[in-house]
Structures are given as C-alpha cells and as structure tokens.
Enzyme design. Structure first.
Site, PDB file in Angstrom:
ATOM      1  N   HIS A 146       0.912  -1.096  -0.190  1.00  0.00           N
ATOM      2  CA  HIS A 146      -0.776   0.190   0.011  1.00  0.00           C
ATOM      3  C   HIS A 146       0.809   1.447   0.077  1.00  0.00           C
ATOM      4  O   HIS A 146       0.054   2.246  -0.029  1.00  0.00           O
ATOM      5  CB  HIS A 146      -0.254   0.216   1.151  1.00  0.00           C
ATOM      6  CG  HIS A 146      -2.604  -1.260   1.612  1.00  0.00           C
ATOM      7  ND1 HIS A 146      -2.679  -1.453   2.177  1.00  0.00           N
ATOM      8  CD2 HIS A 146      -2.163  -1.668   0.073  1.00  0.00           C
ATOM      9  CE1 HIS A 146      -3.523  -2.191   1.859  1.00  0.00           C
ATOM     10  NE2 HIS A 146      -2.889  -2.506   0.665  1.00  0.00           N
ATOM     11  N   PHE A 172      -1.234  -8.134   4.935  1.00  0.00           N
ATOM     12  CA  PHE A 172       0.245  -8.095   4.961  1.00  0.00           C
ATOM     13  C   PHE A 172       0.063  -6.159   4.383  1.00  0.00           C
ATOM     14  O   PHE A 172       1.394  -5.553   3.457  1.00  0.00           O
ATOM     15  CB  PHE A 172       1.344  -8.041   4.186  1.00  0.00           C
ATOM     16  CG  PHE A 172       0.662  -9.711   4.333  1.00  0.00           C
ATOM     17  CD1 PHE A 172       1.016 -10.008   5.517  1.00  0.00           C
ATOM     18  CD2 PHE A 172       0.644 -10.624   3.764  1.00  0.00           C
ATOM     19  CE1 PHE A 172       0.756 -11.576   6.150  1.00  0.00           C
ATOM     20  CE2 PHE A 172       0.497 -12.715   4.737  1.00  0.00           C
ATOM     21  CZ  PHE A 172       0.484 -12.626   5.414  1.00  0.00           C
ATOM     22  N   CYS A 173      -0.553  -5.467   4.549  1.00  0.00           N
ATOM     23  CA  CYS A 173      -0.746  -4.500   3.278  1.00  0.00           C
ATOM     24  C   CYS A 173      -0.521  -4.422   2.197  1.00  0.00           C
ATOM     25  O   CYS A 173       0.100  -3.722   1.365  1.00  0.00           O
ATOM     26  CB  CYS A 173      -0.228  -3.030   4.276  1.00  0.00           C
ATOM     27  SG  CYS A 173       0.117  -2.574   5.993  1.00  0.00           S
ATOM     28  N   ALA A 174      -0.844  -5.493   1.724  1.00  0.00           N
ATOM     29  CA  ALA A 174      -1.215  -5.408   0.109  1.00  0.00           C
ATOM     30  C   ALA A 174      -1.907  -6.541  -0.327  1.00  0.00           C
ATOM     31  O   ALA A 174      -2.197  -6.590  -0.657  1.00  0.00           O
ATOM     32  CB  ALA A 174       0.278  -6.421  -0.261  1.00  0.00           C
TER      33      ALA A 174
END
Length: 453
Positions: free
Chosen positions: A129, A375-377
C-alpha cells in the site's frame, strides 16, 4: 537480478549481532524460550553495531544547520556525512538528491507530491500500500498482477505504449515483494519505462536489506526505503534520485530549514525563496539520529559483504521451503512459481487453519513471532487467495465484507540476524501444529486471536 541458491559452507557467514537476540518470552504451556523474531519484513531488529554507534553519538547530540556551537557543528557534519554514506551505499549518480524522510511510505508520498502537472502513473496491483496508494491525485493506471517476470515487462510495455506520449509519466515498482519475497525484474522494467519516455521509482523496502542496490546499475530514477527494515531504529527513511522534479515542486513540508529567505510584502503577505537542495523537503529539525542510524546500517552491511549475507540467507530460505514442502497441508504463496528467486520472505496458508489462529499458536506455544493478515497488500493477497477457500478455524477469523469470505495468510521473514535455530524451531512448530493441533485454547479479542485464560 538473480540469486544463487547454492552456497558452500565456507561462504555462509554467522548471523550479525542484533538487539533482542537473547530475549526470553513466556510460553502458555509453561516455561520460557528465547524469542525467535521471524517478522523481519515488518521491522527488522536493529543491528547491535547500529545501536552502539547511536549510543556513542548521544552525548554529543546537538541542533543541526546554522548552529554556532561545537555540538551543533558536529551534529551537522554527522547528518551530512550520513547523507553521503547512504548515497554511496545506493550508488547514486553525482547529480542525484538524497532526502531523509520518515519511511518508505513518507518517501513515496513526497514523490507523489512532487509529480509534474498531468503526470501519468503506472503501478502494479501487487504493490504494498505504501507504493500503491500515494498516486491517487494523479492519473493512475493500476496494472494486473503478472504471473511471470516476463509478463510484468510485457504488461508495462503495453500500458506505456497506449499512454499519452507527450506528458510526463512515472512507473512505480517493488524490488522484492513484501508478501511472496519474489524478486522483480527491475532493470528490465526500468528499460521499458525509459524506452517509452517514462521515469521509474523503485520501492526497495524489502530489497535493500537483502541485496546490494545500485541506482545506476538498475537505471532507476528514484529509490525509496525505510531504516526500520534495514536494521536501524524506527522513524527514518530515504528518497534518492533525480533532482529536477524535487527541485521544481513545492516543499513537501513548509517551514524552517526548507526556506532560504522570507520577506513581508506590502499587502501583508510573505514571499518565500525555497532551497533547491534536499533541504527543500526536510523542513523542521531533522531526525539526525535516524539518518546516522541508517548510515551505520549501510556501513555494517557493506562491511559484512552481501555475498556472504546472501549465501546465509539462501541457506535459510532452502531450510524453510524444504521444511514446509514436507507438510502437505501447507501451501506457499507465489506469483512467479516455486523456483522464483526470492529474499527471506515467505507467505503461506495451512489447510484447516485460520492464519491468525496458527500465528497465535506459534507465538504462545513456541515463542515464534511471525505475521498474519493481508500484509498491507490487499489486492495482491486477494489475487493469491481469492480463488481458494480457506477453512476457518475456531479463532481469529478477520471480518469480511458482506458476501465475501475471510482471507488471511501467515508470513515468515528473516535476514542477517537470524540464527539457524530460529528457522528450525519454526519448521518443527509448523509440523507439530498441523499434526497434533494446538495445545491451548484461543479466542478472538479486538480482532486478534489470543490465548484463552
């Protein structure tokens, strides 16, 4: 970029000393164990060398830039020498600027604020992100997840061929995925970008701690990374690269240090002349200790030698992958295939387990710290998991949108400070949890899976 997976015993170095290597943690089943920190992809432990360097400087702490006192001058020299050290570590070009920031996220938001008018931005949906989201005020094209490195290059080439050829354009790409650990074809993507008149910024947050990174060799226009993933303490980052867009943009933060001259106008307003150097985007009192810590980490990794560090990491990667392959219920997540070169970042799911429950059991029963979630993805994880239902365990299922099943995964990550025992304990723990189940009961509290008391 490629990674040799064959490393002789003679070339494998010992782990670099890191903070916390002797910390013990309690187990819910009784007793204590040395903590196995296997969440390097989120934040790597600080190198002991870095911590010692910071501690040695601390008594000489002083204000920087324009201070007349001895400690101010010493701190200023320390800060600017740190800039030169990091620029050498990245093999920057002579005319490049290096700006100290708070993190990779901060660096990429700074660059987004410096984009020329009507700039087109191209970014793969597979990005973290930090490199996926800053461009929303620009004309941004999100590219589908490629399934091979070659497909990544072809996808970018097609997108660039269809763009307005007369306006500015920027490509943002990761060097190594924070989810799969896979290495991306940065040099080839840079060549494609430049062939179509675009520039490219490299998110090296996961690459720089594991591989030597040369701005010139990769031919990228900018590079961004974070200190806390490079074995330095929290709160520092770097954006390095071409000076023109940064020099022509309004300061990222307005304030002291960024301004050269401020005068009152007759109408009551103020006129400002901004610096054209890196100071333009470093307003306020800079994080001198953070900059010095990054420089110290760069020196430590360079002196240790990336050849031996890579040999050791590949040795650990082989141990983890081989151990997980022996557990049929485990599926390692990958875009480019099981044999794709990677850094020490591996995500996986376990049949019959919610990933939050599994990660909680690793921590509570084995003293192993990993990460679970998306995982901020989020777009990448939805691509990797969306077509494969996960059987939910009794604990820790994240909330999902209406009509959408809950998705999450487990990530194990390691690096220069990881001893063999930690990955061996991890592999054993995975096998035992899958075979025998958890020894403790768990419940969900504030969205997290925790041991029931």
């Amino acid at each position: 970029m490629s990674v040799s997976t064959a490393a002789s015993a003679q070339t494998i170095c010992t782990p670099l000393p890191v903070l916390g290597r002797d910390v013990t943690v309690p187990l819910v089943t009784g007793g204590e164990v040395t903590y196995a920190a296997l969440d390097y992809a989120a934040s790597a432990p600080a190198l002991q060398r870095v911590w010692d360097d910071v501690a040695a400087y601390a008594p000489y702490y002083g204000s920087v830039h324009r201070g007349a006192g001895y400690l101010s001058q010493l701190s200023t020299d320390l800060f600017e020498n740190a800039r030169r050290t990091v620029a050498e570590f990245l093999d920057c070009r002579p005319d490049d600027q290096l700006v100290f920031t708070r993190s990779t996220t901060d660096s990429l938001n700074l660059l987004a604020a410096a984009l020329p008018a009507d700039c087109q931005v191209f970014v793969f949906e597979t990005e973290h992100h930090a490199s996926l989201l800053p461009w929303q005020d620009a004309r941004v094209s999100y590219l589908d997840a490629p399934r091979t490195p070659q497909a990544a290059v072809r996808t970018l080439e097609r997108a660039l061929a269809d763009r307005d050829p007369y306006g500015p354009a920027l490509v943002c790409v990761t060097g190594a995925s924070n989810v799969t650990g896979e290495l991306w074809p940065v040099r080839e993507l840079a060549a494609a970008a430049h062939a179509h008149g675009a520039r490219i910024v490299l998110d090296a947050a996961q690459l720089a701690p594991h591989h030597p990174v040369s701005v010139r060799d990769l031919d990228v226009d900018w590079i961004a990374f974070s200190g806390h993933k490079l074995y330095a303490p929290f709160g520092s980052g770097v954006l390095a690269g071409r000076a023109d867009w940064l020099r022509e943009a309004e300061p990222y933060l307005a304030g002291g240090g960024a301004s050269r001259k401020v005068t009152r106008r007759e109408d009551g307003g103020v006129d400002v002349q901004w610096h054209e150097s890196a100071a333009r985007h470093e307003a306020g009192s800079p994080n001198v200790i953070g900059a010095y810590a990054i420089a110290s980490a760069c020196k430590a990794l360079t002196e240790a030698g990336f050849d031996s560090l890579l040999a050791r990491e590949n040795h650990l990667i082989e141990k983890v992958c081989a151990g997980l392959a022996e557990v049929p219920e485990v599926r390692i997540l990958s875009l480019f295939g099981d044999d794709a070169p990677r850094v020490g970042v591996i995500s996986f799911v376990v049949d019959g387990w919610n990933s939050s429950h599994f990660a909680a059991a690793l921590s509570a029963e084995y003293g192993i710290g990993v990460r679970d979630g998306l995982f901020c993805a989020h777009p990448l994880l939805r691509t990797l998991l969306g077509s494969d239902p996960q059987t939910q365990g009794e604990c820790g299922a994240p909330e999902a949108a209406p009509g959408e099943k809950s998705l999450n995964a487990i990530r194990v990550s390691f690096g220069a400070g990881t001893p063999d025992e930690h990955v061996e304990r991890f592999v054993t723990a995975v096998r035992e949890l899958v075979t025998d189940g958890a020894q403790w009961n768990y419940r969900t509290e504030d969205g997290r899976c925790v041991p029931a008391v």
